[in-house]
Design an enzyme around this catalytic site. Sequence first.
Site, PDB file in Angstrom:
ATOM      1  NE  ARG A  56      -0.327  -7.570   3.521  1.00 46.71           N
ATOM      2  CZ  ARG A  56       0.930  -7.648   3.925  1.00 46.71           C
ATOM      3  NH1 ARG A  56       1.817  -8.310   3.212  1.00 46.71           N
ATOM      4  NH2 ARG A  56       1.313  -7.063   5.050  1.00 46.71           N
ATOM      5  CE  LYS A  86      10.180 -11.946   3.881  1.00 47.77           C
ATOM      6  NZ  LYS A  86      11.474 -12.170   4.592  1.00 47.77           N
ATOM      7  CB  THR A 116       3.677  -3.256   5.369  1.00 47.30           C
ATOM      8  OG1 THR A 116       3.948  -1.890   5.011  1.00 47.30           O
ATOM      9  CG2 THR A 116       2.189  -3.540   5.212  1.00 47.30           C
ATOM     10  CB  ALA A 147       4.157  -1.640   0.281  1.00 46.54           C
ATOM     11  N   GLY A 190       0.970  -5.903  -2.019  1.00 53.51           N
ATOM     12  CA  GLY A 190       0.842  -7.290  -1.581  1.00 53.51           C
ATOM     13  C   GLY A 190      -0.560  -7.765  -1.899  1.00 53.51           C
ATOM     14  CG  PHE A 239      -2.233   0.434  -4.106  1.00 48.81           C
ATOM     15  CD1 PHE A 239      -2.233   1.727  -3.575  1.00 48.81           C
ATOM     16  CD2 PHE A 239      -3.290   0.069  -4.936  1.00 48.81           C
ATOM     17  CE1 PHE A 239      -3.254   2.623  -3.855  1.00 48.81           C
ATOM     18  CE2 PHE A 239      -4.319   0.960  -5.232  1.00 48.81           C
ATOM     19  CZ  PHE A 239      -4.298   2.240  -4.687  1.00 48.81           C
ATOM     20  CB  CYS A 298       8.636  -4.850   2.515  1.00 51.72           C
ATOM     21  SG  CYS A 298       7.232  -3.719   2.330  1.00 51.72           S
TER      22      CYS A 298
END
Length: 264
Positions: free
Chosen positions: A73, A76, A78, A183, A185, A197, A214
């Site tokens: 994805r 960064k 998470t 978040a 991605g 999400f 992130c």
Amino acid sequence: MTELRFVHLGFGPESVEYTEAWDEQRRVHAARFADEVEDTCLLVEHLPVYTAGRRTDPSERPLDGTPVIDVDRGGKITWHGPGQLVGYPIMKLPRPVDVVAHVRRLEDALIRTAAEFGLETTRVEGRSGVWVLGDPVEERPAIAGLSLDFDPRIGDEFDARLNGPEYAPSNAGQRREDRKLAAIGIRVAKGVTMHGFSLNVNPDATWFDRIIPCGIRDAGVTSLSYELGREITIAEVLPVVERHLKDVLEQAELKPREIEPAAG
């Protein structure tokens, strides 16, 4: 857009290992591309895991060598785990795909969800996801007796993990700084979206303190329960998220991304 269906993979005692959900994503993605199923959103609570998107820097990973799953994805590193609602909308979009518009729609649904619980959230320019804004810098409490002029976080290489809990991402609310509630991605393959999400409902936020969440060093993380000062459960949030996702995603006027003509 077709009707969006929801599939619950597991919550609480039935929480799902990340790789198991990833396999299911790929299965549904292939079926959606072949028009064997309609647009589908997988909803799940994961067992604790760190995942790293393609842009993750080695310095953002856990310092103690805790395993991290590298995924395809955007974004960064998470954390996913108990108390966090994760959604994977697997949807066919017109080509060329407008990835930014898809991200904005997910943000809209989550902003509406937070508002229904009484929490005002917003976007932050240049940073995806859903945020609770902090106080103006001049109104924030001093950290460890330091004035802003001597705040070590002003440097680009500041690492909260080496500087004590007062700087930890999980304590951003006490510092009255910007903090991320959700978040986002995603990945788009063959015109079909994957990943999605994560919404912090009532997790143990100290899980985020072992990484640079992130890749952001000057802000932190938060949850619905923390911000509202009361216990919120995933069971309460689930139907609200579903309703707003349906409203935003099913009513969206999908358009291909505009391609600017080449210069000259």
